[in-house]
Scaffold this motif. Structure first.
Motif, PDB file in Angstrom:
ATOM      1  N   ILE A 119    -104.047  28.850 -86.376  1.00  0.00           N
ATOM      2  CA  ILE A 119    -105.420  28.703 -85.884  1.00  0.00           C
ATOM      3  C   ILE A 119    -106.095  30.069 -85.811  1.00  0.00           C
ATOM      4  O   ILE A 119    -107.260  30.230 -86.203  1.00  0.00           O
ATOM      5  CB  ILE A 119    -105.419  28.010 -84.509  1.00  0.00           C
ATOM      6  CG1 ILE A 119    -104.944  26.563 -84.639  1.00  0.00           C
ATOM      7  CG2 ILE A 119    -106.814  28.049 -83.876  1.00  0.00           C
ATOM      8  CD1 ILE A 119    -104.646  25.886 -83.326  1.00  0.00           C
ATOM      9  N   ARG A 120    -105.368  31.065 -85.305  1.00  0.00           N
ATOM     10  CA  ARG A 120    -105.916  32.426 -85.213  1.00  0.00           C
ATOM     11  C   ARG A 120    -106.403  32.935 -86.559  1.00  0.00           C
ATOM     12  O   ARG A 120    -107.445  33.577 -86.681  1.00  0.00           O
ATOM     13  CB  ARG A 120    -104.826  33.368 -84.679  1.00  0.00           C
ATOM     14  CG  ARG A 120    -105.264  34.807 -84.472  1.00  0.00           C
ATOM     15  CD  ARG A 120    -104.100  35.764 -84.709  1.00  0.00           C
ATOM     16  NE  ARG A 120    -103.761  35.872 -86.116  1.00  0.00           N
ATOM     17  CZ  ARG A 120    -102.511  35.862 -86.596  1.00  0.00           C
ATOM     18  NH1 ARG A 120    -101.472  35.753 -85.795  1.00  0.00           N
ATOM     19  NH2 ARG A 120    -102.315  35.968 -87.905  1.00  0.00           N
ATOM     20  N   ALA A 121    -105.648  32.622 -87.616  1.00  0.00           N
ATOM     21  CA  ALA A 121    -105.962  33.103 -88.959  1.00  0.00           C
ATOM     22  C   ALA A 121    -106.990  32.236 -89.677  1.00  0.00           C
ATOM     23  O   ALA A 121    -107.439  32.587 -90.775  1.00  0.00           O
ATOM     24  CB  ALA A 121    -104.682  33.178 -89.785  1.00  0.00           C
ATOM     25  N   GLY A 122    -107.360  31.102 -89.073  1.00  0.00           N
ATOM     26  CA  GLY A 122    -108.311  30.207 -89.724  1.00  0.00           C
ATOM     27  C   GLY A 122    -107.677  29.247 -90.707  1.00  0.00           C
ATOM     28  O   GLY A 122    -108.377  28.578 -91.463  1.00  0.00           O
ATOM     29  N   LEU A 123    -106.339  29.155 -90.681  1.00  0.00           N
ATOM     30  CA  LEU A 123    -105.636  28.249 -91.599  1.00  0.00           C
ATOM     31  C   LEU A 123    -105.708  26.804 -91.120  1.00  0.00           C
ATOM     32  O   LEU A 123    -105.573  25.866 -91.911  1.00  0.00           O
ATOM     33  CB  LEU A 123    -104.172  28.678 -91.742  1.00  0.00           C
ATOM     34  CG  LEU A 123    -103.946  30.095 -92.259  1.00  0.00           C
ATOM     35  CD1 LEU A 123    -102.462  30.440 -92.250  1.00  0.00           C
ATOM     36  CD2 LEU A 123    -104.521  30.238 -93.667  1.00  0.00           C
ATOM     37  N   ILE A 124    -105.886  26.615 -89.821  1.00  0.00           N
ATOM     38  CA  ILE A 124    -106.089  25.284 -89.250  1.00  0.00           C
ATOM     39  C   ILE A 124    -107.425  25.323 -88.518  1.00  0.00           C
ATOM     40  O   ILE A 124    -107.627  26.141 -87.620  1.00  0.00           O
ATOM     41  CB  ILE A 124    -104.970  24.910 -88.253  1.00  0.00           C
ATOM     42  CG1 ILE A 124    -103.602  24.855 -88.942  1.00  0.00           C
ATOM     43  CG2 ILE A 124    -105.271  23.567 -87.591  1.00  0.00           C
ATOM     44  CD1 ILE A 124    -102.452  24.567 -87.992  1.00  0.00           C
ATOM     45  N   ALA A 125    -108.331  24.444 -88.904  1.00  0.00           N
ATOM     46  CA  ALA A 125    -109.668  24.446 -88.291  1.00  0.00           C
ATOM     47  C   ALA A 125    -109.702  23.490 -87.110  1.00  0.00           C
ATOM     48  O   ALA A 125    -110.391  22.466 -87.132  1.00  0.00           O
ATOM     49  CB  ALA A 125    -110.705  24.054 -89.339  1.00  0.00           C
ATOM     50  N   PRO A 180    -115.187  27.785 -85.028  1.00  0.00           N
ATOM     51  CA  PRO A 180    -115.178  29.249 -85.077  1.00  0.00           C
ATOM     52  C   PRO A 180    -114.875  29.877 -83.712  1.00  0.00           C
ATOM     53  O   PRO A 180    -115.155  29.272 -82.681  1.00  0.00           O
ATOM     54  CB  PRO A 180    -116.600  29.593 -85.550  1.00  0.00           C
ATOM     55  CG  PRO A 180    -117.433  28.430 -85.101  1.00  0.00           C
ATOM     56  CD  PRO A 180    -116.553  27.228 -85.209  1.00  0.00           C
ATOM     57  N   PRO A 181    -114.305  31.110 -83.713  1.00  0.00           N
ATOM     58  CA  PRO A 181    -114.119  31.829 -82.451  1.00  0.00           C
ATOM     59  C   PRO A 181    -115.481  32.127 -81.821  1.00  0.00           C
ATOM     60  O   PRO A 181    -116.507  32.052 -82.508  1.00  0.00           O
ATOM     61  CB  PRO A 181    -113.403  33.109 -82.892  1.00  0.00           C
ATOM     62  CG  PRO A 181    -112.891  32.847 -84.272  1.00  0.00           C
ATOM     63  CD  PRO A 181    -113.848  31.865 -84.882  1.00  0.00           C
ATOM     64  N   PRO A 182    -115.511  32.487 -80.521  1.00  0.00           N
ATOM     65  CA  PRO A 182    -114.356  32.866 -79.699  1.00  0.00           C
ATOM     66  C   PRO A 182    -113.649  31.655 -79.080  1.00  0.00           C
ATOM     67  O   PRO A 182    -114.278  30.645 -78.797  1.00  0.00           O
ATOM     68  CB  PRO A 182    -114.999  33.727 -78.603  1.00  0.00           C
ATOM     69  CG  PRO A 182    -116.371  33.145 -78.455  1.00  0.00           C
ATOM     70  CD  PRO A 182    -116.792  32.743 -79.833  1.00  0.00           C
ATOM     71  N   PHE A 183    -112.342  31.800 -78.884  1.00  0.00           N
ATOM     72  CA  PHE A 183    -111.537  30.828 -78.133  1.00  0.00           C
ATOM     73  C   PHE A 183    -110.284  31.520 -77.645  1.00  0.00           C
ATOM     74  O   PHE A 183    -109.996  32.661 -78.021  1.00  0.00           O
ATOM     75  CB  PHE A 183    -111.207  29.587 -78.970  1.00  0.00           C
ATOM     76  CG  PHE A 183    -110.714  29.862 -80.365  1.00  0.00           C
ATOM     77  CD1 PHE A 183    -109.470  30.436 -80.587  1.00  0.00           C
ATOM     78  CD2 PHE A 183    -111.476  29.520 -81.469  1.00  0.00           C
ATOM     79  CE1 PHE A 183    -109.010  30.670 -81.877  1.00  0.00           C
ATOM     80  CE2 PHE A 183    -111.037  29.749 -82.765  1.00  0.00           C
ATOM     81  CZ  PHE A 183    -109.801  30.329 -82.962  1.00  0.00           C
ATOM     82  N   THR A 184    -109.550  30.824 -76.797  1.00  0.00           N
ATOM     83  CA  THR A 184    -108.282  31.316 -76.265  1.00  0.00           C
ATOM     84  C   THR A 184    -107.177  30.380 -76.717  1.00  0.00           C
ATOM     85  O   THR A 184    -107.260  29.166 -76.507  1.00  0.00           O
ATOM     86  CB  THR A 184    -108.316  31.387 -74.727  1.00  0.00           C
ATOM     87  OG1 THR A 184    -109.281  32.358 -74.332  1.00  0.00           O
ATOM     88  CG2 THR A 184    -106.957  31.789 -74.159  1.00  0.00           C
TER      89      THR A 184
END
Length: 307
Positions: A51-57, A61-65
């Motif tokens: 998720i951090r890398a954007g591989l799972i949407a 979009p960020p920001p998130f924790t």
């Protein structure tokens, strides 16, 4: 009225581990049916760095924790919560953009369960997502069935081995030779070093395959699967056109975690914690997780606790 703030691990953009940073955010408040948990520990799952890398949407979009797993103490309860009160020690699975890499997290009361009495918070935090994945995949296993677990030494795999054994199965696992003694200690009956041996040439017919690798492991596993067996995919691979293929989407469940807690407290299930790290070092924890060489789980504890 001034907002109460807290520390969290946030990210403003998709990218590598370096995008993770400690930020100050507003402390959440529990709504109806929710509990606010003071986080004692969280853990790292493969889904976190994807998720951090954007591989799972998953969250947009960020920001998130990030952070699906939590163990801690109930700080507040929302309206209509009757099963918990402040001071109760709980563990559970978090869903949403405000995850458990933080000092506090809010989640539905139905998503938590009392922490197993025999575990500390670091061990309990290593469980929820991984153990729910394994439990929901394998809870229909019958005594005497033959189960094959791919990536058996990983965070989900080592729990799956134990759950299948607790349910009476004969368990085979694929793992590096360095992890074979570890897995034998968890009850595995047969082990295959996937770096040197093709499992399709050594494993007889099995009733259940739990695949935590993906790729061609799915299609190759069909060759050794009973005609009425089950191939359970937890990796989100393209579905196979075979009635034996089953896609697993893990679901938060306090009810399931209570069943898991019973296995833990009876000594039938233990969790391997590879390392405990500060949330300040979340980026380094993600690097380790992405290496694919972690035995069990990486746990994160809040800044103050780490100090």
């Amino acid at each position: 009225m001034n907002e109460i703030s807290m520390k969290a691990v946030g990210q403003r953009i998709f990218g590598g581990p370096e995008v993770l940073e400690t930020v100050e955010v507003a402390r959440p408040e529990p709504g109806p049916g929710e509990v606010l948990v003071r986080v004692a520990a969280a853990s790292v799952n493969a889904a976190d760095w994807k998720i951090r890398a954007g591989l799972i949407a998953k969250f947009g979009p960020p920001p998130f924790t990030l952070g699906f797993d939590v163990s801690g103490t109930v700080a507040e309860v929302g309206a209509d919560v009757t099963g918990y009160r402040p001071g109760d020690e709980v563990y559970g699975m978090v869903l949403g953009r405000s995850g458990a890499y933080a000092e506090y997290v809010v989640l539905p009361a139905d998503f938590v369960a009392p922490k197993p009495a025999s575990l500390d918070h670091a061990q309990a935090a290593a469980l929820p997502t991984a153990v729910l994945t394994a439990w929901q995949a394998l809870r229909e296993v019958k005594p005497g069935q033959r189960v094959l677990v791919h990536a058996a030494a990983g965070g989900v795999g080592h729990l799956a081995v134990q759950i299948a054994k607790a349910l009476g199965a004969h368990v085979t696992g694929t793992a590096r030779a360095a992890n074979h003694d570890f897995l034998r200690g968890l009850g595995a009956d047969e082990l295959i070093d996937y770096t040197t041996t093709d499992f399709t040439s050594t494993v007889g017919e099995v009733d259940v395959v739990f695949d935590l690798v993906g790729g061609d492991y799915l299609t190759r596993s069909l060759a050794i699967l009973h005609p009425h067996g089950r191939l359970i995919d937890a990796q989100g691979e393209e579905p196979l056109d075979d009635p034996r293929f089953h896609r697993l989407y893990v679901t938060p469940s306090g009810t399931d975690l209570r069943e898991v807690s019973a296995l833990v407290d009876r000594g039938q299930l233990r969790v391997e914690v590879e390392r405990v790290m500060s949330m300040a070092d979340a980026a380094e924890a993600h690097k380790l997780s992405e290496s694919g060489r972690v035995r069990g789980k990486i746990v994160l504890i809040p800044w103050d606790a780490a100090e």
